[in-house]
Scaffold this motif. Structure first.
Motif, PDB file in Angstrom:
ATOM      1  N   ASN A 180       0.823  -1.210  -0.026  1.00 28.40           N
ATOM      2  CA  ASN A 180      -0.016   0.156  -0.063  1.00 28.40           C
ATOM      3  C   ASN A 180       0.880   1.330  -0.002  1.00 28.40           C
ATOM      4  O   ASN A 180       1.365   1.587   1.089  1.00 28.40           O
ATOM      5  CB  ASN A 180      -0.845  -0.097   1.226  1.00 28.40           C
ATOM      6  N   ASP A 181       1.162   1.874  -1.131  1.00 24.99           N
ATOM      7  CA  ASP A 181       1.902   2.838  -1.276  1.00 24.99           C
ATOM      8  C   ASP A 181       1.665   4.367  -0.244  1.00 24.99           C
ATOM      9  O   ASP A 181       2.523   4.883   0.304  1.00 24.99           O
ATOM     10  CB  ASP A 181       1.961   3.450  -2.824  1.00 24.99           C
ATOM     11  N   GLU A 182       0.215   4.322  -0.107  1.00 25.13           N
ATOM     12  CA  GLU A 182       0.001   5.579   0.683  1.00 25.13           C
ATOM     13  C   GLU A 182       0.394   5.207   2.054  1.00 25.13           C
ATOM     14  O   GLU A 182       0.890   6.003   2.798  1.00 25.13           O
ATOM     15  CB  GLU A 182      -1.637   5.647   0.852  1.00 25.13           C
ATOM     16  N   LEU A 183       0.369   4.026   2.752  1.00 21.15           N
ATOM     17  CA  LEU A 183       0.782   3.531   3.883  1.00 21.15           C
ATOM     18  C   LEU A 183       2.191   3.780   3.931  1.00 21.15           C
ATOM     19  O   LEU A 183       2.778   4.343   5.017  1.00 21.15           O
ATOM     20  CB  LEU A 183       0.387   2.192   4.056  1.00 21.15           C
ATOM     21  N   LEU A 184       3.091   3.298   2.844  1.00 18.71           N
ATOM     22  CA  LEU A 184       4.442   3.201   3.006  1.00 18.71           C
ATOM     23  C   LEU A 184       5.000   4.842   3.037  1.00 18.71           C
ATOM     24  O   LEU A 184       5.746   5.213   3.919  1.00 18.71           O
ATOM     25  CB  LEU A 184       5.156   2.863   1.725  1.00 18.71           C
ATOM     26  N   ALA A 185       4.028   5.697   2.080  1.00 20.34           N
ATOM     27  CA  ALA A 185       4.543   7.107   2.461  1.00 20.34           C
ATOM     28  C   ALA A 185       3.988   7.686   3.670  1.00 20.34           C
ATOM     29  O   ALA A 185       5.069   8.645   4.457  1.00 20.34           O
ATOM     30  CB  ALA A 185       3.801   7.925   1.394  1.00 20.34           C
ATOM     31  N   ALA A 186       3.225   7.090   4.344  1.00 22.93           N
ATOM     32  CA  ALA A 186       2.539   7.771   5.766  1.00 22.93           C
ATOM     33  C   ALA A 186       3.755   7.353   6.809  1.00 22.93           C
ATOM     34  O   ALA A 186       4.123   8.163   7.814  1.00 22.93           O
ATOM     35  CB  ALA A 186       1.430   7.058   6.091  1.00 22.93           C
ATOM     36  N   ILE A 187       4.310   6.115   6.470  1.00 19.39           N
ATOM     37  CA  ILE A 187       5.285   5.763   7.523  1.00 19.39           C
ATOM     38  C   ILE A 187       6.487   6.401   7.772  1.00 19.39           C
ATOM     39  O   ILE A 187       6.896   6.953   8.902  1.00 19.39           O
ATOM     40  CB  ILE A 187       5.747   4.215   7.387  1.00 19.39           C
TER      41      ILE A 187
END
Ligand SMILES: C[S@@+](CC[C@H](N)C(=O)[O-])C[C@H]1O[C@@H](n2cnc3c(N)ncnc32)[C@H](O)[C@@H]1O
Length: 338
Positions: free
Chosen positions: A76-83
């Motif tokens: 999940n790219d959004e999750l990776l960016a959020a981390i």
């Protein structure tokens, strides 16, 4: 790039543009600084992290997700960016990523400008990511079982090497999305490193994350691990991660937890840490028993009773009643009398 074996450490990556970093008990091979531009236009590392991309990458590596290594990759790219946003990764940050797997998170760390040292146990994935990052001057692969590494020595060697480079901080950040069954061992290894590590971000099972952060004296799941976590760090629950964000999908949701590590000078004063943790573990081994009974294998019951009274606690106190500061006070008073 050739691969050579070395007993006890795992494999080291060697090629003409690599140089070695030596710590007391381990040898880490890292990419030499290079002026070459990043090769972001091609290759797996600079693709997206969807399930289909991750599956395709695993096929090129002729491998499948291994249950034995807890391989549930974040897709999940959004999750990776959020981390990466949550961890405030900035250019020059020195980041240790434990269990990089296919490199899904590594890509975001590098894009944010971090200098990344990745520690990966899986032979195929370690080799694949080292290959994918062969032209990336800010990337180092350590192919090893993190639990078998002298992490403190590796970090010290890494920081010493970066003294003359543009690295921003004298402390590193650690980010890990590890198999849930090694979480406790990993925390025991990492949390005491507050003199060289500023922050640890760990992805955990949601329920385990809640227990680590929320439990305290008097709550039903308060354990020795809570005392450990709060002695060495200030933990904070960041956010929940839906299980659909992983491939393959696990049976439960995950969560991201942040641990701000306390340097030794900011911890409660402690004369003998190993003996202290033996006492805490023993106290919680029979947490419903009164301490004067549960600690009998270590201290005489009468001594425990008198010491509890001296530090203002009832002589009927149990492990589940004591805060971290009270455990420390109990231990320091007991050892001053034996
Ligand atoms: C849950 S996957 C996470 C992969 C990647 N970070 C992601 O988020 O997509 C766990 C990773 O940790 C690696 N791993 C498991 N046990 C390890 C150990 N003891 N030391 C180092 N890496 C380990 C696995 O091979 C795998 O790549």
């Amino acid at each position: 790039m050739a691969l050579t074996s070395r007993p006890g450490v795992g494999r080291l990556y060697r090629s003409s543009n690599l140089h070695c970093l030596r710590a007391s008990s381990v040898q880490v091979t890292c990419l030499a600084p290079s002026d070459r531009p990043l090769v972001r236009e091609a290759g797996w590392l600079w693709k997206q992290s969807s399930t289909s991309d991750t599956q395709a990458y695993l096929r090129t590596q002729k491998t499948r997700p291994k249950k034995s290594l807890g391989q549930n990759f974040v897709v999940n790219d959004e999750l990776l960016a959020a981390i990466v946003r949550e961890a405030h990764i900035q250019p020059g940050d020195v980041v240790f990523e434990i269990g990089p797997g296919t490199g899904n998170l590594t890509r975001y760390l590098l894009q944010a400008g971090a200098e990344v040292t990745a520690i990966e146990k899986d032979d195929t994935l370690a080799a694949g990511l080292a290959q994918a990052c062969a032209q990336e001057p800010k990337f180092t692969m350590v192919h090893a079982d993190v639990l078998a590494l002298d992490l403190q020595a590796v970090i010290a060697a890494c920081l010493a090497q970066k003294q003359h480079t543009r690295a921003r901080s004298r402390k590193v950040k650690i980010i890990a999305n590890l198999p849930y069954y090694i979480t406790k061992d990993c925390l025991r290894q990492v949390l005491p490193l507050g003199d060289s590590v500023s922050l640890v971000y760990l992805m955990l099972q949601e329920e385990a994350a809640q227990r680590l952060v929320v439990e305290g004296p008097g709550t039903p799941h308060y354990r020795a691990m809570n005392v450990f976590v709060n002695f060495y760090s200030l933990p904070r629950y960041e956010f929940r991660v839906d299980k659909s964000s992983y491939h393959p999908q696990p049976s439960v949701d995950g969560a991201l937890v942040r641990f701000r590590l306390l340097p030794q000078a900011e911890r409660l004063p402690m004369s003998a840490e190993a003996t202290f943790w033996r006492m805490v573990d023993q106290a919680f081994a029979e947490r419903r028993k009164m301490l004067r009974n549960s600690l009998q294998s270590l201290y005489e019951g009468a001594l425990v009773t008198a010491t509890l009274q001296r530090i203002g606690l009832p002589d009927t106190a149990r492990a589940q009643d004591l805060s971290v500061a009270q455990f420390v006070a109990l231990f320091q008073n007991l050892t001053s009398q034996t």
